[in-house]
Design an enzyme around this catalytic site. Structure first.
Site, PDB file in Angstrom:
ATOM      1  N   ASP A 181       0.911  -1.137   0.000  1.00 19.45           N
ATOM      2  CA  ASP A 181       0.000   0.000   0.000  1.00 19.45           C
ATOM      3  C   ASP A 181       0.954   1.191   0.000  1.00 19.45           C
ATOM      4  O   ASP A 181       1.571   1.483   1.021  1.00 19.45           O
ATOM      5  CB  ASP A 181      -0.881   0.017   1.254  1.00 19.45           C
ATOM      6  CG  ASP A 181      -1.875   1.160   1.200  1.00 19.45           C
ATOM      7  OD1 ASP A 181      -1.449   2.293   0.905  1.00 19.45           O
ATOM      8  OD2 ASP A 181      -3.066   0.937   1.449  1.00 19.45           O
ATOM      9  N   HIS A 182       1.100   1.833  -1.129  1.00 15.04           N
ATOM     10  CA  HIS A 182       2.223   2.776  -1.220  1.00 15.04           C
ATOM     11  C   HIS A 182       2.049   3.964  -0.279  1.00 15.04           C
ATOM     12  O   HIS A 182       3.007   4.648   0.026  1.00 15.04           O
ATOM     13  CB  HIS A 182       2.502   3.195  -2.665  1.00 15.04           C
ATOM     14  CG  HIS A 182       1.568   4.228  -3.208  1.00 15.04           C
ATOM     15  ND1 HIS A 182       0.312   3.925  -3.649  1.00 15.04           N
ATOM     16  CD2 HIS A 182       1.708   5.564  -3.379  1.00 15.04           C
ATOM     17  CE1 HIS A 182      -0.271   5.038  -4.069  1.00 15.04           C
ATOM     18  NE2 HIS A 182       0.552   6.054  -3.918  1.00 15.04           N
ATOM     19  N   HIS A 244      -5.695   2.917   0.991  1.00 15.95           N
ATOM     20  CA  HIS A 244      -4.979   4.087   1.511  1.00 15.95           C
ATOM     21  C   HIS A 244      -5.711   4.793   2.657  1.00 15.95           C
ATOM     22  O   HIS A 244      -5.106   5.142   3.669  1.00 15.95           O
ATOM     23  CB  HIS A 244      -4.720   5.101   0.396  1.00 15.95           C
ATOM     24  CG  HIS A 244      -4.125   4.516  -0.851  1.00 15.95           C
ATOM     25  ND1 HIS A 244      -3.199   3.503  -0.816  1.00 15.95           N
ATOM     26  CD2 HIS A 244      -4.318   4.785  -2.165  1.00 15.95           C
ATOM     27  CE1 HIS A 244      -2.854   3.192  -2.064  1.00 15.95           C
ATOM     28  NE2 HIS A 244      -3.523   3.954  -2.896  1.00 15.95           N
TER      29      HIS A 244
HETATM   30  C1  BG6 Z   1      -3.305   4.704  -6.451  1.00 15.36           C
HETATM   31  C2  BG6 Z   1      -4.638   4.776  -7.116  1.00 15.36           C
HETATM   32  O1  BG6 Z   1      -3.275   3.636  -5.546  1.00 15.36           O
HETATM   33  O2  BG6 Z   1      -3.044   5.911  -5.768  1.00 15.36           O
HETATM   34  C3  BG6 Z   1      -4.708   5.968  -8.057  1.00 15.36           C
HETATM   35  O3  BG6 Z   1      -4.884   3.588  -7.843  1.00 15.36           O
HETATM   36  C4  BG6 Z   1      -4.295   7.234  -7.341  1.00 15.36           C
HETATM   37  O4  BG6 Z   1      -6.012   6.096  -8.599  1.00 15.36           O
HETATM   38  C5  BG6 Z   1      -2.979   7.044  -6.605  1.00 15.36           C
HETATM   39  O5  BG6 Z   1      -4.178   8.258  -8.306  1.00 15.36           O
HETATM   40  C6  BG6 Z   1      -2.643   8.256  -5.736  1.00 15.36           C
HETATM   41  O6  BG6 Z   1      -1.354   8.125  -5.222  1.00 15.36           O
HETATM   42  P1  BG6 Z   1      -0.424   9.382  -4.900  1.00 15.36           P
HETATM   43  O7  BG6 Z   1       0.797   8.806  -4.298  1.00 15.36           O
HETATM   44  O8  BG6 Z   1      -0.177  10.050  -6.226  1.00 15.36           O
HETATM   45  O9  BG6 Z   1      -1.216  10.271  -3.994  1.00 15.36           O
END
Ligand code: BG6
Length: 494
Positions: A181-182, A244
């Site tokens: 989960d980044h 997230h």
């Molecule tokens: C991803 C989603 O997990 O997270 C995308 O699939 C989203 O739809 C993205 O745009 C947002 O990540 P960050 O790091 O750019 O806020």
């Protein structure tokens, strides 16, 4: 400290994630000495590509997306030498046998002790088949460790997530599975536990006696880009909330872990997620949850098309691109405190922020009686700015009896010389070191799905609750009423 030597297998090596995130992350790690010389990267995808072409792809991606530039030719050459490419049909086990043979050669060439990290940047329906073929193709028989790193989404609902997990667990132990989960790789999300548990300012106040509400906002300016096909089946609930948003909420809400071990921290997150009050009926979902979809609009005078006009989106789609909800955690610490969460695409700014709004001082106090005091706030800025600020009340200088809110700010991302690693960089490094704190464990994923599934099922029954909002606006107007009903309002994000 450099991670142990390993072969990194990048499935989906010609895809967007590899190009935007994974190659740049590997280069940054190398540049910082976090990858020793005993590593190899095998790019895997169906498309034929020579090693040279693959290295050129990697070079281009670093030029475009990496925080370090590959302008030192000697360093680049040394790095690129570790990259090889193999075209692979992931449904055919023979290819995996070939890959096993290739791996042996790489182990010998780079003096790698048989450690293998399989990174699947693939559609989730391929996680199971690839795992079986890794096993049947003999890739898990080396003397070192094996780790599987997988991208979201982990399933479509609880049932499909269970099936997927069941498949993976036929091949890998839970401790070998690293679910990405980044958001958990982001500096300020990791900082939440430090802020909470190492500050006498915050820790004693972190409960329903002192906190009035919590607001988690994750807004994006982008639409669905080229991902209409995926997104139309997923929507904001599955794309952002199940993972997230739930993870950030768990970090804010969890009890202090007894030890700083991955399992202890994840146990506490599971408990927090388990205490989420489930929505019992469609009526409850309607009362507490808002779903929106962007229609035609504009941002800074730039015209933007509506969601239904996007590529690969059903022109009559009722998929939500916006989600807001009031949720409660039924436990001692949080009883009665609403958590408001919102996320959406095509909003005016790109930002992620957590606002903790404190309760006011007792109103029999002199100042509170005379003035309409603003509540104290603690704001955790996750991105694009990283930092925190607090809002307090102070006397207006030079003017008697006037109290005004002032803020104190710590802007981490503004500090010269700070160039914080990208989420993917940390996560790959963690996986390579066997550090699983910031990866989601199966029981967390399951808890989050069981909460989210109830919302999805209410929406399936009744699609009339979808509200349109113009692209470039802050979402459906009713999101303000959600908080107003409790006497609160959204704090503007920065
Ligand atoms: C991803 C989603 O997990 O997270 C995308 O699939 C989203 O739809 C993205 O745009 C947002 O990540 P960050 O790091 O750019 O806020």
């Amino acid at each position: 400290i450099a991670a142990e030597g390993a072969v990194y297998y990048l499935f989906g090596a010609t895809g967007d994630l590899a190009r935007r995130k994974l190659f740049p992350a590997l280069f940054s790690l190398y540049k910082e000495g976090k990858l020793a010389e005993n590593f190899a990267v095998v790019g895997l995808a169906r498309r034929p590509r020579t090693n040279e072409q693959f290295r050129a792809d990697v070079h281009e991606s670093i030029g475009e997306f990496c925080r370090y530039k590959a302008d030192d030719a000697a360093l680049w050459e040394r790095f690129a030498e570790h990259f090889v490419y193999m075209s692979l049909d992931i449904n055919n086990v023979d290819g995996f046998r070939e890959l096993a043979a290739l791996s042996k050669g790489l182990d010998e060439k780079f003096n790698i002790p048989g450690n293998r990290l399989f990174y699947l940047a693939l559609a989730p329906n391929l996680f199971g088949p690839v795992s079986f073929n890794l096993r049947d193709g003999g890739l898990l028989e080396s003397p070192g460790w094996n780790r599987l790193v997988i991208e979201k989404p982990f399933g479509y609902d609880l049932e499909s997530a269970r099936e997927l997990n069941q498949q993976l667990s036929q091949v890998f132990e839970e401790s070998e599975i690293y679910r990405i989960d980044h958001y958990l790789g982001k500096e300020m999300v990791q900082n939440i536990q430090v802020l909470r548990f190492s500050n006498a300012f915050f820790e004693p106040l972190w409960n329903n006696k002192h906190i009035a509400n919590v607001q988690i906002s994750l807004s994006e300016t982008v639409g669905v880009e080229e991902r209409g096909g995926y997104y139309d089946k997923s929507g904001a609930l599955r794309d952002m909330v199940q993972n997230h948003m739930m993870q950030m909420l768990a970090m804010i809400a969890m009890e202090p872990p007894s030890r700083l071990h991955a399992e202890d921290l994840r146990d506490e997150k599971v408990k927090a997620l388990r205490s989420l009050r489930p929505f019992d009926s469609a009526a409850e979902v309607n009362q507490h949850v808002i779903r929106g979809q962007y229609s035609e609009g504009a941002n800074n005078d730039k015209p933007l098309s509506g969601y239904r006009q996007e590529d690969s989106v059903n022109p009559e789609s009722t998929t939500e691109t916006y989600f807001a909800a009031r949720v409660y955690l039924d436990n001692f610490r949080w009883a009665g405190v609403p958590f408001y969460i919102r996320t959406g695409k095509r909003l005016p700014v790109k930002t992620t922020e957590v606002v903790i709004e404190f309760k006011n001082v007792p109103d029999n106090m002199l100042f509170a009686q005379r003035h309409d005091l603003a509540p104290n706030l603690l704001v955790i800025r996750v991105n694009p700015m990283e930092g925190i600020y607090i809002k307090i009340n102070a006397k207006k200088p030079g003017v008697d009896n006037v109290v005004q809110p002032v803020s104190m700010e710590f802007c981490q991302s503004c500090m010269i010389g700070i160039n914080t690693p990208e989420a993917y960089e940390r996560l790959i490094y963690d996986a390579a070191r066997g550090e699983s704190t910031y990866f989601t464990r199966w029981d967390e994923v399951a808890e989050a799905w069981s909460f989210v599934d109830r919302i999805a099922s209410a929406w399936r029954e009744d699609s009339s609750t979808l509200q349109l909002y113009p692209a470039g606006s802050w979402g459906p107007a009713s999101v303000d009423a959600l908080l107003a009903a409790d006497g609160f309002h959204w704090w503007p994000v920065n």
